[in-house]
Design a protein around this motif. Structure first.
Motif, PDB file in Angstrom:
ATOM      1  N   VAL A  95      18.182  -3.361   1.493  1.00 48.95           N
ATOM      2  CA  VAL A  95      17.397  -3.403   0.255  1.00 48.95           C
ATOM      3  C   VAL A  95      16.003  -3.934   0.552  1.00 48.95           C
ATOM      4  CG1 VAL A  95      17.201  -4.563  -1.987  1.00 48.95           C
ATOM      5  CG2 VAL A  95      19.390  -3.575  -1.280  1.00 48.95           C
ATOM      6  N   GLU A  96      15.949  -5.012   1.346  1.00 48.76           N
ATOM      7  CA  GLU A  96      14.665  -5.601   1.716  1.00 48.76           C
ATOM      8  C   GLU A  96      13.839  -4.612   2.522  1.00 48.76           C
ATOM      9  OE1 GLU A  96      13.435  -9.708   3.819  1.00 48.76           O
ATOM     10  OE2 GLU A  96      15.432  -9.730   2.900  1.00 48.76           O
ATOM     11  N   GLU A 103       6.524  -0.917  -0.081  1.00 50.02           N
ATOM     12  CA  GLU A 103       5.277  -1.688  -0.101  1.00 50.02           C
ATOM     13  C   GLU A 103       4.309  -1.171   0.963  1.00 50.02           C
ATOM     14  OE1 GLU A 103       4.246  -4.268  -2.247  1.00 50.02           O
ATOM     15  OE2 GLU A 103       5.964  -3.428  -3.339  1.00 50.02           O
ATOM     16  N   LEU A 104       4.867  -0.853   2.156  1.00 51.16           N
ATOM     17  CA  LEU A 104       4.038  -0.326   3.239  1.00 51.16           C
ATOM     18  C   LEU A 104       3.435   1.018   2.826  1.00 51.16           C
ATOM     19  CD1 LEU A 104       2.940  -0.426   6.129  1.00 51.16           C
ATOM     20  CD2 LEU A 104       5.086   0.643   6.877  1.00 51.16           C
ATOM     21  N   SER A 105       4.284   1.810   2.215  1.00 51.15           N
ATOM     22  CA  SER A 105       3.812   3.123   1.769  1.00 51.15           C
ATOM     23  C   SER A 105       2.686   2.961   0.736  1.00 51.15           C
ATOM     24  CB  SER A 105       4.979   3.899   1.170  1.00 51.15           C
ATOM     25  OG  SER A 105       4.556   5.139   0.670  1.00 51.15           O
ATOM     26  N   GLU A 109      -1.202   3.980   1.304  1.00 53.98           N
ATOM     27  CA  GLU A 109      -1.846   4.874   0.347  1.00 53.98           C
ATOM     28  C   GLU A 109      -3.144   4.253  -0.178  1.00 53.98           C
ATOM     29  OE1 GLU A 109      -0.478   6.693  -3.805  1.00 53.98           O
ATOM     30  OE2 GLU A 109       1.055   6.833  -2.236  1.00 53.98           O
ATOM     31  N   GLN A 110      -3.092   2.937  -0.457  1.00 58.33           N
ATOM     32  CA  GLN A 110      -4.298   2.246  -0.952  1.00 58.33           C
ATOM     33  C   GLN A 110      -5.396   2.262   0.111  1.00 58.33           C
ATOM     34  OE1 GLN A 110      -3.040  -1.648  -2.113  1.00 58.33           O
ATOM     35  NE2 GLN A 110      -2.216  -0.958  -4.102  1.00 58.33           N
TER      36      GLN A 110
END
Length: 121
Positions: A95-96, A103-105, A109-110
């Motif tokens: 899950v983590e 979050e990495l994705s 993207e940012q």
């Protein structure tokens, strides 16, 4: 009369001696039977003692095997609990990991969006 008494006494003596001989034979037979029974009793006592010792040995062996089985059962239960905990930890880690990938994705993207904004004319 004394001769007749003497003859009667001799007959009675002979009968008494025969009876005595028969009784001696009976006594000898009884004694032999008594010794045989005593010997058989002794054999049975020895056999009974051996059986008691074997039963005691079997009881000790049974106790030892029962103790071992209990020990292995406890180890198995402990292993199952440890495995369940590890499986739980694995689920938490998955899950983590999924969260971190997400979050990495998002972060990737940012970064790509910022790079596009800085490089666009």
């Amino acid at each position: 009369m004394q001769v007749q008494d003497m003859a009667t006494l001799q007959v009675e003596l002979a009968q008494a001696q025969q009876e005595k001989a028969k009784q001696k034979e009976k006594i000898a037979v009884y004694e032999e039977q008594r010794q045989q029974l005593h010997w058989e009793l002794r054999k049975l006592q020895v056999s009974q003692e051996q059986s008691k010792q074997e039963a005691h040995s079997f009881q000790e062996r049974l106790q030892e095997l029962s103790s071992r089985a209990q020990h292995w059962q406890q180890l198995q239960e402990d292993s199952e609990r440890a495995l369940a905990m590890r499986e739980e930890e694995l689920v938490v880690c998955k899950v983590e990991l999924a969260f971190l990938k997400e979050e990495l994705s998002k972060a990737t993207e940012q970064v790509q969006d910022r790079n596009r904004q800085h490089h666009s004319p």
